[in-house]
Design an enzyme around this catalytic site. Structure first.
Site, short mmCIF file in Angstrom:
data_model
loop_
_atom_site.label_atom_id
_atom_site.label_comp_id
_atom_site.label_asym_id
_atom_site.label_seq_id
_atom_site.Cartn_x
_atom_site.Cartn_y
_atom_site.Cartn_z
CG HIS A 43 -7.30 7.99 0.80
ND1 HIS A 43 -7.92 7.22 0.73
CD2 HIS A 43 -7.93 9.10 -0.50
CE1 HIS A 43 -8.34 6.96 -0.93
NE2 HIS A 43 -7.84 7.83 -1.57
CG PHE A 99 -36.79 9.33 -11.94
CD1 PHE A 99 -37.65 9.60 -12.78
CD2 PHE A 99 -36.75 9.95 -10.80
CE1 PHE A 99 -38.90 10.90 -12.29
CE2 PHE A 99 -37.30 11.33 -10.62
CZ PHE A 99 -38.50 11.18 -11.07
CD GLU A 100 -32.88 8.54 -9.36
OE1 GLU A 100 -32.91 7.61 -9.88
OE2 GLU A 100 -33.59 8.02 -7.97
CB CYS A 156 -1.14 -0.17 1.14
SG CYS A 156 -1.79 1.60 1.04
CB CYS A 211 1.44 1.10 4.59
SG CYS A 211 -0.29 0.60 4.90
CG ASN A 224 -4.91 11.66 -6.85
OD1 ASN A 224 -4.03 11.14 -6.88
ND2 ASN A 224 -5.64 11.95 -6.27
CG HIS A 236 -24.31 28.51 7.33
ND1 HIS A 236 -25.54 28.99 8.31
CD2 HIS A 236 -24.48 27.36 7.72
CE1 HIS A 236 -25.40 28.75 9.37
NE2 HIS A 236 -24.37 27.74 9.37
ZN LIG Z 1 -1.54 1.41 3.45
ZN LIG Z 2 -26.35 30.73 7.85
#
Ligand SMILES: [Zn+2]
Ligand SMILES: [Zn+2]
Length: 330
Positions: free
Chosen positions: A163, A305-306, A43, A46, A73, A290
């Site tokens: 992450h 539909f969405e 990984c 890690c 990234n 806000h």
């Molecule tokens: Zn890891």
């Molecule tokens: Zn507010």
């Protein structure tokens, strides 16, 4: 009977499909989660594999090692190496892929989750979010910054080490602009903040509240898009996440841990996304927005539909989801 509910903040109509609604406990996903190890030598996130990520931007040290690391990234969607350039070719509008895309490695432990982290460590993560959020907004050419987390393969992550990500874009996304315009329209009519008003309505109604403390309220919105869609709102009006105070950081860490632990225990560790929605720090005093956090557990899939309407069908009843979460003891 089903009903359509209007989300005043997003102006989205949601079909609350009561006929098809499931009971809250039916959304529990018993899936074959792989039992992840605490450490995985292959990984890149890690400890010991730090050379496999691009040059570190910052870290929260812990002894000889670290608690949190931030790196660019490696597979960035947008890059600061690219010069921001605009090309308008007839009706084709193009901007070069300039921007920022960073990874915030939340813990050195491969199988850690925010639900399992001590509140103090979550507070350190929120401070890291704020620091990077402010720094990326300082960069010339960045118009908007989004902090988000994809948890689990169903939420779009391929790397399971805990992450979050932060992306600075050279344009303002339409969603953000819409919310600000709605806030502006409401302010024109009433002289107040739309989101403060919605928050006060939620508090006085009470049925959709999950957690209410000194600085934050966690609730299932009246027109929740999908089952267990949840918002965390600061009580103090401010347009930008950048303004969060130390006391608020600690309270927010408690809210994040509590709601994610309720999901973990009550819904069997569902995949989820969360997003910090915020204005530019320059707009701190704005009455038109806000800041808040939106959490979307991935319990159902969106379909034709969405896609075809931009309207969502929610097969749960927000009041029942909130009651279920309130009763899930953590
Ligand atoms: Zn890891
Ligand atoms: Zn507010």
């Amino acid at each position: 009977m089903s009903e359509l509910r209007l989300n005043l903040i997003t102006r989205e109509w949601v079909v609350i499909a009561t006929e098809r609604a499931k009971r809250p406990e039916e959304f529990r996903k018993i899936k074959n989660k792989k039992n992840l190890p605490e450490y995985l030598d292959t990984c890149p996130f890690c400890p010991g594999n730090e050379q496999r990520t691009p040059d570190e931007i910052m870290r929260i040290p812990y002894g000889d090692s670290w608690k949190i690391r931030v790196t660019p990234n490696k597979f960035a969607a947008l890059s600061p190496e690219v010069k921001r350039e605009r090309k308008n070719e007839g009706r084709r509008h193009i901007i070069t892929g300039f921007g920022k895309h960073e990874i915030i490695i939340e813990s050195p432990i491969h199988n850690m989750s925010i639900a399992g982290m001590p509140v103090d460590d979550i507070a350190a993560l929120i401070r890291t979010y704020r620091e990077r959020f402010d720094a990326i907004y300082q960069e010339p050419g960045i118009e908007h910054v989004i902090i988000f987390k994809n948890y689990g393969e169903g939420a779009g992550t391929s790397l399971l080490h805990p992450h979050s990500q932060i992306i600075g874009t050279p344009v303002t996304p339409l969603q953000v602009r819409h919310r600000i315009e709605e806030g502006m329209r409401y302010f024109d009519n009433t002289g107040g903040c739309l989101m403060c008003s919605c928050l006060n309505d939620e508090i006085s109604d009470g049925r959709r509240i999950v957690l209410d403390t000194e600085h934050f309220v966690t609730f299932v919105p009246f027109a929740a898009l999908s089952p267990f869609h949840t918002w965390i709102f600061p009580k103090r009006h401010c347009a930008t996440f950048s303004s969060i105070t130390e006391e608020e950081v600690k309270d927010l860490a408690y809210h994040l841990k509590t709601i994610l632990l309720k999901f973990y225990d009550g819904l069997e560790d569902p995949d989820f996304n969360y997003i910090i929605r915020s204005e530019n720090p320059k707009e701190c005093a704005s009455e038109y927005f806000h800041w808040y956090i939106s959490i979307v557990p991935r319990l159902t899939q969106t379909a034709g539909f969405e896609l075809g309407s931009g309207m969502y069908i929610n097969t749960s009843i927000p009041e029942e989801s909130a009651e279920f979460l309130r009763k899930t003891k953590v």
